[in-house]
Design a protein around this motif. Structure first.
Motif, mmCIF file in Angstrom:
data_model
loop_
_atom_site.group_PDB
_atom_site.id
_atom_site.type_symbol
_atom_site.label_atom_id
_atom_site.label_comp_id
_atom_site.label_asym_id
_atom_site.label_seq_id
_atom_site.Cartn_x
_atom_site.Cartn_y
_atom_site.Cartn_z
ATOM 1 N N ARG A 91 -71.562 34.064 47.404
ATOM 2 C CA ARG A 91 -70.939 32.992 46.614
ATOM 3 C C ARG A 91 -71.682 31.672 46.810
ATOM 4 N NH1 ARG A 91 -67.378 29.145 47.777
ATOM 5 N NH2 ARG A 91 -66.681 30.074 49.721
ATOM 6 N N ARG A 92 -71.950 31.322 48.072
ATOM 7 C CA ARG A 92 -72.639 30.061 48.354
ATOM 8 C C ARG A 92 -74.072 30.071 47.812
ATOM 9 N NH1 ARG A 92 -71.252 25.712 48.249
ATOM 10 N NH2 ARG A 92 -72.639 24.893 49.846
ATOM 11 N N ALA A 93 -74.734 31.197 47.906
ATOM 12 C CA ALA A 93 -76.101 31.300 47.390
ATOM 13 C C ALA A 93 -76.128 31.028 45.886
ATOM 14 C CB ALA A 93 -76.684 32.663 47.715
ATOM 15 N N LYS A 94 -75.137 31.559 45.172
ATOM 16 C CA LYS A 94 -75.057 31.312 43.719
ATOM 17 C C LYS A 94 -74.740 29.841 43.438
ATOM 18 C CE LYS A 94 -73.818 35.952 42.300
ATOM 19 N NZ LYS A 94 -72.759 36.849 41.835
ATOM 20 N N GLU A 95 -73.780 29.272 44.196
ATOM 21 C CA GLU A 95 -73.404 27.871 43.996
ATOM 22 C C GLU A 95 -74.576 26.924 44.249
ATOM 23 O OE1 GLU A 95 -68.724 28.421 45.337
ATOM 24 O OE2 GLU A 95 -70.093 27.327 46.642
ATOM 25 N N LEU A 96 -75.368 27.248 45.239
ATOM 26 C CA LEU A 96 -76.500 26.397 45.612
ATOM 27 C C LEU A 96 -77.760 26.699 44.819
ATOM 28 C CD1 LEU A 96 -76.102 26.579 49.504
ATOM 29 C CD2 LEU A 96 -75.622 24.588 48.056
ATOM 30 N N ASN A 97 -77.744 27.768 44.025
ATOM 31 C CA ASN A 97 -78.951 28.263 43.373
ATOM 32 C C ASN A 97 -80.023 28.478 44.445
ATOM 33 O OD1 ASN A 97 -80.529 29.164 41.281
ATOM 34 N ND2 ASN A 97 -81.244 27.111 40.716
ATOM 35 N N CYS A 98 -79.636 29.266 45.429
ATOM 36 C CA CYS A 98 -80.401 29.467 46.657
ATOM 37 C C CYS A 98 -81.737 30.160 46.397
ATOM 38 C CB CYS A 98 -79.550 30.302 47.605
ATOM 39 S SG CYS A 98 -80.229 30.461 49.228
ATOM 40 N N ASP A 99 -82.795 29.618 46.991
ATOM 41 C CA ASP A 99 -84.133 30.185 46.877
ATOM 42 C C ASP A 99 -84.354 31.322 47.865
ATOM 43 O OD1 ASP A 99 -84.790 28.178 45.007
ATOM 44 O OD2 ASP A 99 -85.301 26.807 46.638
ATOM 45 N N LYS A 100 -83.712 31.201 49.040
ATOM 46 C CA LYS A 100 -84.013 32.144 50.109
ATOM 47 C C LYS A 100 -82.836 32.243 51.076
ATOM 48 C CE LYS A 100 -87.918 33.137 53.107
ATOM 49 N NZ LYS A 100 -89.191 32.668 53.605
ATOM 50 N N ILE A 124 -77.373 32.771 59.754
ATOM 51 C CA ILE A 124 -77.798 32.828 58.351
ATOM 52 C C ILE A 124 -78.233 31.437 57.916
ATOM 53 C CG2 ILE A 124 -77.091 33.328 55.956
ATOM 54 C CD1 ILE A 124 -76.978 35.796 57.787
ATOM 55 N N GLN A 125 -79.352 31.379 57.196
ATOM 56 C CA GLN A 125 -79.816 30.136 56.574
ATOM 57 C C GLN A 125 -79.891 30.354 55.068
ATOM 58 O OE1 GLN A 125 -83.361 28.310 58.480
ATOM 59 N NE2 GLN A 125 -83.162 29.990 59.934
ATOM 60 N N LEU A 126 -79.237 29.465 54.324
ATOM 61 C CA LEU A 126 -79.357 29.460 52.867
ATOM 62 C C LEU A 126 -80.263 28.282 52.525
ATOM 63 C CD1 LEU A 126 -75.581 29.964 51.991
ATOM 64 C CD2 LEU A 126 -77.353 31.706 52.096
ATOM 65 N N LEU A 127 -81.383 28.546 51.871
ATOM 66 C CA LEU A 127 -82.397 27.511 51.641
ATOM 67 C C LEU A 127 -82.619 27.245 50.162
ATOM 68 C CD1 LEU A 127 -85.055 28.851 54.162
ATOM 69 C CD2 LEU A 127 -83.334 27.114 54.583
ATOM 70 N N THR A 128 -82.653 25.953 49.822
ATOM 71 C CA THR A 128 -83.099 25.507 48.504
ATOM 72 C C THR A 128 -84.119 24.405 48.758
ATOM 73 O OG1 THR A 128 -81.564 23.677 48.146
ATOM 74 C CG2 THR A 128 -80.728 25.879 47.644
ATOM 75 N N ASP A 129 -84.623 23.803 47.705
ATOM 76 C CA ASP A 129 -85.553 22.684 47.879
ATOM 77 C C ASP A 129 -84.875 21.498 48.552
ATOM 78 O OD1 ASP A 129 -87.682 24.032 46.768
ATOM 79 O OD2 ASP A 129 -87.376 23.202 44.751
ATOM 80 N N ASP A 130 -83.558 21.351 48.332
ATOM 81 C CA ASP A 130 -82.844 20.170 48.815
ATOM 82 C C ASP A 130 -81.834 20.443 49.919
ATOM 83 O OD1 ASP A 130 -84.087 18.626 46.780
ATOM 84 O OD2 ASP A 130 -82.604 19.370 45.354
ATOM 85 N N VAL A 131 -81.503 21.700 50.162
ATOM 86 C CA VAL A 131 -80.392 22.030 51.058
ATOM 87 C C VAL A 131 -80.787 23.132 52.036
ATOM 88 C CG1 VAL A 131 -78.031 22.969 51.154
ATOM 89 C CG2 VAL A 131 -78.684 21.441 49.298
#
Length: 147
Positions: A91-100, A124-131
């Motif tokens: 759910r969080r990966a989708k909300e964040l548009n997670c890259d990795k 667990i690490q959810l990574l985006t360009d900004d988060v």
């Protein structure tokens, strides 16, 4: 059993309030993991496997898996606990548009804090360009204060 850092995040509740405990604890061998810690390690192993292999936890019910605490059979109750975390992560990966999504990565803040005794493992690490969102998995075997 793994060797923990002197100032590991999991023991901060002790060393932050009693710095002398680090020196005193070093006089004794590390105690073997208790049952709750073993169960937590097995849960983390299953969670990591699910993330790395892109499967729901139920996929592994009835399978034997090994980690540094030994071999264990994945039972439905464990799979259900881990699936709660997987659902949150998805759910969080989708909300964040997670890259990795990275599971069970060893980290060491030495370059930032100028000391080399505070390493640990990020569940667990959810990574985006900004988060960077950190997920700390707790399986519920013993009550835990999230703070």
């Amino acid at each position: 059993m793994t060797t923990h850092s002197k100032l590991s995040p999991s023991s901060r509740h002790r060393w932050a309030y009693c710095p002398g405990s680090v020196r005193e604890e070093s006089k004794y061998p590390e105690r073997p993991s208790g049952q709750a810690a073993v169960e937590g390690t097995h849960d983390h192993t299953l969670l990591e496997k699910c993330i790395n292999e892109f499967h729901d936890a139920a996929t592994y019910v009835g399978m034997k898996i090994s980690d540094h605490e030994g071999e264990f059979m994945v039972e439905a109750e464990r799979a259900e606990r881990v699936q709660v975390a997987l659902n949150y992560i998805e759910r969080r990966a989708k909300e964040l548009n997670c890259d990795k999504i990275i599971a069970e990565r060893r980290v060491n803040p030495a370059p930032l804090v100028k000391r080399d005794d505070m390493s640990g493992t990020v569940d667990i690490q959810l990574l985006t360009d900004d988060v960077v969102e950190i997920v700390d998995y707790k399986g519920g075997i013993n009550p835990t204060d999230a703070r």
